[in-house]
Enzyme design. Structure first.
Site, PDB file in Angstrom:
ATOM      1  N   ASP A  19      11.437  24.189  -6.854  1.00 10.71           N
ATOM      2  CA  ASP A  19      11.498  22.570  -7.377  1.00 10.71           C
ATOM      3  C   ASP A  19      10.361  22.427  -5.672  1.00 10.71           C
ATOM      4  O   ASP A  19      10.230  22.729  -4.860  1.00 10.71           O
ATOM      5  CB  ASP A  19      12.421  22.120  -7.462  1.00 10.71           C
ATOM      6  CG  ASP A  19      12.674  20.301  -7.698  1.00 10.71           C
ATOM      7  OD1 ASP A  19      12.131  19.805  -8.926  1.00 10.71           O
ATOM      8  OD2 ASP A  19      13.207  19.865  -6.998  1.00 10.71           O
ATOM      9  N   ASP A  21      10.109  18.200  -4.841  1.00  8.89           N
ATOM     10  CA  ASP A  21      10.958  16.504  -4.066  1.00  8.89           C
ATOM     11  C   ASP A  21      12.641  17.600  -3.899  1.00  8.89           C
ATOM     12  O   ASP A  21      13.367  17.715  -5.310  1.00  8.89           O
ATOM     13  CB  ASP A  21      11.194  15.839  -5.074  1.00  8.89           C
ATOM     14  CG  ASP A  21       9.428  15.246  -5.623  1.00  8.89           C
ATOM     15  OD1 ASP A  21       9.347  14.833  -3.928  1.00  8.89           O
ATOM     16  OD2 ASP A  21       9.558  14.641  -6.499  1.00  8.89           O
TER      17      ASP A  21
HETATM   18  P1  B16 Z   1       6.218  11.111 -10.503  1.00  4.31           P
HETATM   19  P2  B16 Z   1      10.747  17.777  -8.448  1.00  4.31           P
HETATM   20  C1  B16 Z   1      10.625  15.212  -9.943  1.00  4.31           C
HETATM   21  O1  B16 Z   1       9.847  15.591  -8.369  1.00  4.31           O
HETATM   22  C2  B16 Z   1      11.669  14.088  -9.047  1.00  4.31           C
HETATM   23  O2  B16 Z   1      13.108  14.868  -8.670  1.00  4.31           O
HETATM   24  C3  B16 Z   1      11.815  12.820  -9.695  1.00  4.31           C
HETATM   25  O3  B16 Z   1      12.710  12.351  -8.869  1.00  4.31           O
HETATM   26  C4  B16 Z   1      10.358  11.825 -10.644  1.00  4.31           C
HETATM   27  O4  B16 Z   1      10.920  11.623 -11.086  1.00  4.31           O
HETATM   28  C5  B16 Z   1       9.334  12.877 -10.787  1.00  4.31           C
HETATM   29  O5  B16 Z   1       8.688  13.994 -10.058  1.00  4.31           O
HETATM   30  C6  B16 Z   1       7.847  12.496 -10.875  1.00  4.31           C
HETATM   31  O6  B16 Z   1       7.551  12.130  -9.965  1.00  4.31           O
HETATM   32  O7  B16 Z   1       6.239   9.751 -10.047  1.00  4.31           O
HETATM   33  O8  B16 Z   1       5.716  11.604  -8.160  1.00  4.31           O
HETATM   34  O9  B16 Z   1       5.254  12.008 -10.807  1.00  4.31           O
HETATM   35  O10 B16 Z   1      12.362  17.527  -7.765  1.00  4.31           O
HETATM   36  O11 B16 Z   1      10.242  17.952 -10.246  1.00  4.31           O
HETATM   37  O12 B16 Z   1       9.273  17.862  -7.574  1.00  4.31           O
HETATM   38 MG    MG Z   2      14.243  18.048  -6.859  1.00  2.00          MG
END
Ligand code: B16
Ligand code: MG
Length: 236
Positions: A19, A21
């Site tokens: 993953d 974030d």
């Molecule tokens: P964006 P991951 C996710 O990333 C985040 O954890 C989540 O908080 C966020 O809403 C989602 O990506 C979408 O992100 O707004 O940048 O498209 O943890 O799956 O890497």
């Molecule tokens: Mg994450």
């Protein structure tokens, strides 16, 4: 540990899907600050507990969770504007992102896995994934990147991880996922992949193994998880 399997010596038949974030980089705090700014401007209550539900979830689904506490009803067009406003705040925060924001243990683990021949991939819900990887200097490190731009259903749906396995050409049960979100742990489990839960997801009952962060995870840990006995040294 009689149920322990053996992992075939050629690690290039196996993969680790990270993953992004909260696992590779600390952008989860930037998401929190951007959503908090939007929520404050709209007078919507928002705290760390609600924020935890947003981990791994797509931007629009995150907005829906935040709006549960809103006294005001928004139209679909207004929701789109709110999501874009939040993304603008988030992109402002990403401008100061640098290789120093890569989380402890991440580079060491990726390097060790590649040295052993493992394939490495990203499975992220984020549509900002390309810019984040560029800013932290990891743009060319992964064999495969599947992000929010490539999927139609976000975690806990298994689509992101299934697509990564398909692109890698490796069967799901040979892919270990590392996740910090309960939604992501569930997505990996539904994909039939063993999962290591870190950070906020540590302790998840669906995880094969939990850890505070990546500093204690090694290539040998991954081999033990693949063999079905994460706590044993028998298979090494
Ligand atoms: P964006 P991951 C996710 O990333 C985040 O954890 C989540 O908080 C966020 O809403 C989602 O990506 C979408 O992100 O707004 O940048 O498209 O943890 O799956 O890497
Ligand atoms: Mg994450």
């Amino acid at each position: 540990m009689s149920s322990c399997g053996r992992v075939n010596a050629n690690c290039s038949d196996y993969a680790v899907i990270f993953d992004l974030d909260g696992v590779i980089v600390s952008t989860d705090d930037c998401h929190y600050r951007a959503w908090k700014r939007l929520a404050d401007e709209e007078c919507i209550p928002f705290d760390a507990e609600i924020n935890n539900r947003l981990r791994g979830v797509s931007r629009m689904e995150s907005l829906e969770i935040i709006l549960e506490k809103s006294p005001r009803v928004y139209s679909d067009d207004q929701k789109q504007v709110l999501a874009e406003r939040k993304n603008g705040y988030y992109r402002e925060l990403l401008q100061s992102l640098s290789p120093s924001d890569v989380l402890p243990g991440a580079l060491e683990l990726i390097t060790a896995l590649k040295e052993r021949g493992f394939r490495v991939a990203i499975g992220s819900s984020s549509r900002n994934c390309p810019i984040i990887l560029e800013r932290i200097g990891l743009k060319s490190v992964f064999d495969v990147v599947v992000d929010g731009n490539c999927i139609s259903r976000s975690k806990p749906d298994p689509e992101v991880f299934m697509k990564a396995a398909e692109k890698l050409g490796i069967p799901p049960k040979r892919c270990v996922v590392i996740e910090d979100a309960e939604a992501g742990v569930e997505a990996a489990a539904r994909a039939g992949m063993p999962v290591i839960a870190v950070g906020a997801a540590a302790g998840s009952p669906l995880a094969a193994l939990s850890a505070q962060d990546l500093t204690t995870i090694t290539a040998d840990t991954i081999i033990r998880v693949l063999a079905g006995c994460p706590d044993s040294a028998d298979t090494l």
